[in-house]
Design a protein around this motif. Structure first.
Motif, PDB file in Angstrom:
ATOM      1  N   ARG A   1     -45.994  40.952   1.335  1.00 29.33           N
ATOM      2  CA  ARG A   1     -46.034  42.400   1.585  1.00 29.33           C
ATOM      3  C   ARG A   1     -45.500  43.170   0.388  1.00 29.33           C
ATOM      4  NH1 ARG A   1     -47.457  43.166   6.913  1.00 29.33           N
ATOM      5  NH2 ARG A   1     -48.162  45.153   6.054  1.00 29.33           N
ATOM      6  N   SER A   2     -45.532  42.541  -0.769  1.00 27.58           N
ATOM      7  CA  SER A   2     -45.140  43.177  -2.046  1.00 27.58           C
ATOM      8  C   SER A   2     -43.691  43.647  -2.031  1.00 27.58           C
ATOM      9  CB  SER A   2     -46.072  44.365  -2.366  1.00 27.58           C
ATOM     10  OG  SER A   2     -47.406  43.932  -2.471  1.00 27.58           O
ATOM     11  N   MET A   3     -42.827  42.792  -1.535  1.00 25.62           N
ATOM     12  CA  MET A   3     -41.400  43.106  -1.527  1.00 25.62           C
ATOM     13  C   MET A   3     -40.621  42.113  -2.380  1.00 25.62           C
ATOM     14  SD  MET A   3     -40.216  44.334   2.289  1.00 25.62           S
ATOM     15  CE  MET A   3     -41.373  43.340   3.221  1.00 25.62           C
ATOM     16  N   ARG A   4     -39.689  42.643  -3.148  1.00 21.74           N
ATOM     17  CA  ARG A   4     -38.796  41.841  -3.972  1.00 21.74           C
ATOM     18  C   ARG A   4     -37.367  42.148  -3.554  1.00 21.74           C
ATOM     19  NH1 ARG A   4     -38.201  42.883 -10.495  1.00 21.74           N
ATOM     20  NH2 ARG A   4     -36.645  41.284 -10.973  1.00 21.74           N
ATOM     21  N   VAL A   5     -36.554  41.119  -3.395  1.00 18.53           N
ATOM     22  CA  VAL A   5     -35.178  41.305  -2.930  1.00 18.53           C
ATOM     23  C   VAL A   5     -34.212  41.339  -4.105  1.00 18.53           C
ATOM     24  CG1 VAL A   5     -33.305  40.305  -1.557  1.00 18.53           C
ATOM     25  CG2 VAL A   5     -35.665  40.173  -0.720  1.00 18.53           C
ATOM     26  N   LEU A   6     -33.308  42.302  -4.068  1.00 18.37           N
ATOM     27  CA  LEU A   6     -32.227  42.391  -5.047  1.00 18.37           C
ATOM     28  C   LEU A   6     -30.913  42.514  -4.280  1.00 18.37           C
ATOM     29  CD1 LEU A   6     -31.364  42.653  -8.058  1.00 18.37           C
ATOM     30  CD2 LEU A   6     -31.533  45.148  -7.771  1.00 18.37           C
ATOM     31  N   VAL A   7     -30.033  41.543  -4.466  1.00 21.74           N
ATOM     32  CA  VAL A   7     -28.733  41.549  -3.786  1.00 21.74           C
ATOM     33  C   VAL A   7     -27.746  42.375  -4.607  1.00 21.74           C
ATOM     34  CG1 VAL A   7     -26.826  40.140  -2.915  1.00 21.74           C
ATOM     35  CG2 VAL A   7     -29.181  39.293  -2.766  1.00 21.74           C
ATOM     36  N   VAL A   8     -26.993  43.241  -3.929  1.00 18.35           N
ATOM     37  CA  VAL A   8     -26.028  44.109  -4.608  1.00 18.35           C
ATOM     38  C   VAL A   8     -24.636  43.859  -4.022  1.00 18.35           C
ATOM     39  CG1 VAL A   8     -25.408  46.484  -5.208  1.00 18.35           C
ATOM     40  CG2 VAL A   8     -27.825  45.862  -4.869  1.00 18.35           C
ATOM     41  N   SER A   9     -23.655  43.727  -4.902  1.00 21.37           N
ATOM     42  CA  SER A   9     -22.257  43.579  -4.485  1.00 21.37           C
ATOM     43  C   SER A   9     -21.401  44.551  -5.283  1.00 21.37           C
ATOM     44  CB  SER A   9     -21.771  42.146  -4.734  1.00 21.37           C
ATOM     45  OG  SER A   9     -20.357  42.054  -4.601  1.00 21.37           O
ATOM     46  N   PHE A  10     -20.249  44.899  -4.718  1.00 23.60           N
ATOM     47  CA  PHE A  10     -19.300  45.753  -5.443  1.00 23.60           C
ATOM     48  C   PHE A  10     -18.185  44.922  -6.062  1.00 23.60           C
ATOM     49  CE2 PHE A  10     -17.899  45.424  -1.068  1.00 23.60           C
ATOM     50  CZ  PHE A  10     -16.551  45.113  -1.192  1.00 23.60           C
ATOM     51  N   GLY A  11     -18.258  43.593  -5.895  1.00 27.92           N
ATOM     52  CA  GLY A  11     -17.182  42.715  -6.341  1.00 27.92           C
ATOM     53  C   GLY A  11     -17.251  42.327  -7.811  1.00 27.92           C
ATOM     54  N   SER A  12     -16.408  41.382  -8.177  1.00 25.89           N
ATOM     55  CA  SER A  12     -16.282  40.952  -9.570  1.00 25.89           C
ATOM     56  C   SER A  12     -17.332  39.905  -9.925  1.00 25.89           C
ATOM     57  CB  SER A  12     -14.894  40.349  -9.791  1.00 25.89           C
ATOM     58  OG  SER A  12     -14.757  39.156  -9.026  1.00 25.89           O
ATOM     59  N   ARG A  13     -17.521  39.657 -11.213  1.00 27.44           N
ATOM     60  CA  ARG A  13     -18.446  38.613 -11.652  1.00 27.44           C
ATOM     61  C   ARG A  13     -17.957  37.247 -11.195  1.00 27.44           C
ATOM     62  NH1 ARG A  13     -19.588  37.695 -17.477  1.00 27.44           N
ATOM     63  NH2 ARG A  13     -21.078  36.218 -16.570  1.00 27.44           N
ATOM     64  N   GLU A  14     -16.664  37.023 -11.252  1.00 28.55           N
ATOM     65  CA  GLU A  14     -16.125  35.738 -10.818  1.00 28.55           C
ATOM     66  C   GLU A  14     -16.464  35.487  -9.354  1.00 28.55           C
ATOM     67  OE1 GLU A  14     -11.832  33.365 -10.343  1.00 28.55           O
ATOM     68  OE2 GLU A  14     -11.878  35.446 -11.048  1.00 28.55           O
ATOM     69  N   GLY A  15     -16.257  36.497  -8.537  1.00 23.58           N
ATOM     70  CA  GLY A  15     -16.569  36.362  -7.127  1.00 23.58           C
ATOM     71  C   GLY A  15     -18.059  36.189  -6.885  1.00 23.58           C
ATOM     72  N   ALA A  16     -18.869  36.924  -7.645  1.00 22.22           N
ATOM     73  CA  ALA A  16     -20.322  36.833  -7.490  1.00 22.22           C
ATOM     74  C   ALA A  16     -20.826  35.440  -7.843  1.00 22.22           C
ATOM     75  CB  ALA A  16     -20.998  37.876  -8.373  1.00 22.22           C
ATOM     76  N   GLN A  17     -20.299  34.871  -8.909  1.00 26.08           N
ATOM     77  CA  GLN A  17     -20.726  33.540  -9.310  1.00 26.08           C
ATOM     78  C   GLN A  17     -20.329  32.496  -8.266  1.00 26.08           C
ATOM     79  OE1 GLN A  17     -19.005  33.331 -13.223  1.00 26.08           O
ATOM     80  NE2 GLN A  17     -20.632  34.537 -14.160  1.00 26.08           N
ATOM     81  N   MET A  18     -19.150  32.658  -7.681  1.00 26.80           N
ATOM     82  CA  MET A  18     -18.737  31.755  -6.601  1.00 26.80           C
ATOM     83  C   MET A  18     -19.664  31.917  -5.397  1.00 26.80           C
ATOM     84  SD  MET A  18     -15.127  31.569  -4.483  1.00 26.80           S
ATOM     85  CE  MET A  18     -14.279  30.668  -5.779  1.00 26.80           C
ATOM     86  N   TRP A  19     -19.982  33.151  -5.059  1.00 26.19           N
ATOM     87  CA  TRP A  19     -20.848  33.438  -3.921  1.00 26.19           C
ATOM     88  C   TRP A  19     -22.229  32.828  -4.133  1.00 26.19           C
ATOM     89  CZ3 TRP A  19     -25.420  36.026  -2.869  1.00 26.19           C
ATOM     90  CH2 TRP A  19     -25.640  36.422  -1.553  1.00 26.19           C
ATOM     91  N   LEU A  20     -22.784  32.985  -5.323  1.00 23.26           N
ATOM     92  CA  LEU A  20     -24.107  32.431  -5.618  1.00 23.26           C
ATOM     93  C   LEU A  20     -24.104  30.906  -5.527  1.00 23.26           C
ATOM     94  CD1 LEU A  20     -25.113  34.751  -8.596  1.00 23.26           C
ATOM     95  CD2 LEU A  20     -26.250  34.652  -6.361  1.00 23.26           C
TER      96      LEU A  20
END
Length: 319
Positions: free
Chosen positions: A190-209
């Motif tokens: 359906r021509s949709m692309r997902v982009l996840v957004v966080s307000f946290g730190s890069r360190e936290g984002a890398q752990m989350w990923l």
């Protein structure tokens, strides 16, 4: 808290259809007793120091999660709605009806207390959502740390589904992203692309990923410009709401652990999330601002909403 250890034990797991009036009454009574004790403790701590209550002491109320999970296990159910169906079915018994009324009174007092604290502190933020996001909004790539603009992700022949998560330990957010990953082919169709957004730190984002195995692109909005523009608030009154905590107790009912995330990476545990579909200019086509931590649209709902947008577009286009 004046609750005996023996009373706190949920007892052997039984099937929901086998729940007796006595077991239901006992379970509700214990939940009310624990909830009242938690609320009274919170009131005393708020009275002692309102300024330190929210950042340091309000988490006392999270004790309701364990009490709720114990109730569900006692009743042989996995969801709050299933427990409610049981006691609604048994409300013709005076003892059950009395305990349900006690529970409802506790819920009203609990939520009123949170609202009163919020009013006195005036710390709740968030505002009305706008109809579009600026393509010039500056974000940070979670993996590379490079500064990028929202415009980089707009256009390219697809709509952009922004999934704004809460803190990195939010289990409901992880479940929602996992559902989107499992339905990625349907979304792309359906021509949709997902982009996840966080307000946290890069360190936290890398752990989350790493912990989630998420393959969607992720960007950071440390100043929460997008969160604020879309009307997403940081609200302990909504996160700590009585019904919300009882719904969160469902995880405990199936012995599901919360993610292992250091507290320093959690940042604001009261920030709410949401899902927003943008067109190629940043105009918001679909908006779902979460009213509580578990409030997320299903993939089916997203696809149905997109179909409705497309149908409206076809009906208004010139013949």
């Amino acid at each position: 808290m004046d609750v005996d250890a023996d009373q706190q034990r949920p007892g052997p797991r039984i099937m929901a259809e086998d729940v007796s009036e006595e077991n239901l009454t006992t379970g509700l009574s214990l939940l009310v007793k624990v909830g009242n004790a938690l609320l009274e403790t919170a009131k005393q701590e708020a009275e002692a120091s309102l300024e330190t209550f929210v950042p340091r002491r309000i988490t006392t109320l999270y004790g309701l999660l364990t009490a709720g999970a114990d109730l569900y296990k006692r009743l042989g159910v996995k969801k709050k709605s299933e427990a409610e169906a049981l006691w609604q079915k048994s409300e013709h018994h005076d003892a059950v009806r009395e305990q349900v009324e006690e529970l409802l009174q506790l819920e009203r007092r609990w939520d009123s207390f949170l609202e009163a604290v919020g009013t006195r502190l005036q710390t709740e933020d968030g505002g009305a959502a706008t109809g579009s996001l600026s393509p010039d909004a500056v974000l940070t790539e979670a993996l590379s740390g490079r500064a990028v603009t929202l415009g980089r992700y707009l256009g390219q022949g697809h709509r952009l589904l922004l999934v704004l998560i809460r803190h990195f330990g939010c289990l409901a957010c992880r479940d929602h992203v996992a559902e989107l990953l499992n339905s990625q082919a349907d979304l792309e169709a359906r021509s949709m692309r997902v982009l996840v957004v966080s307000f946290g730190s890069r360190e936290g984002a890398q752990m989350w990923l790493e912990q989630t195995g998420c393959s969607f692109e992720m960007v950071l909005d440390p100043q929460r410009q997008i969160y604020r523009t879309l009307g997403l608030s940081s609200s302990f009154t909504k996160v700590m709401k009585f019904s919300c905590l009882l719904q969160y107790s469902e995880y405990g009912a199936v012995d599901r652990d919360f993610p292992d995330v250091p507290s320093r990476l959690l940042e604001d545990i009261y920030q709410l999330g949401g899902d927003f579909l943008l067109d190629d200019t940043g105009k918001v086509l679909l908006s779902h601002a979460s009213d509580h931590p578990l409030d997320r649209p299903t993939v089916a709902h997203i696809l149905e909403a997109v179909e409705a947008v497309e149908a409206e577009g076809r009906s208004t286009s010139p013949a």
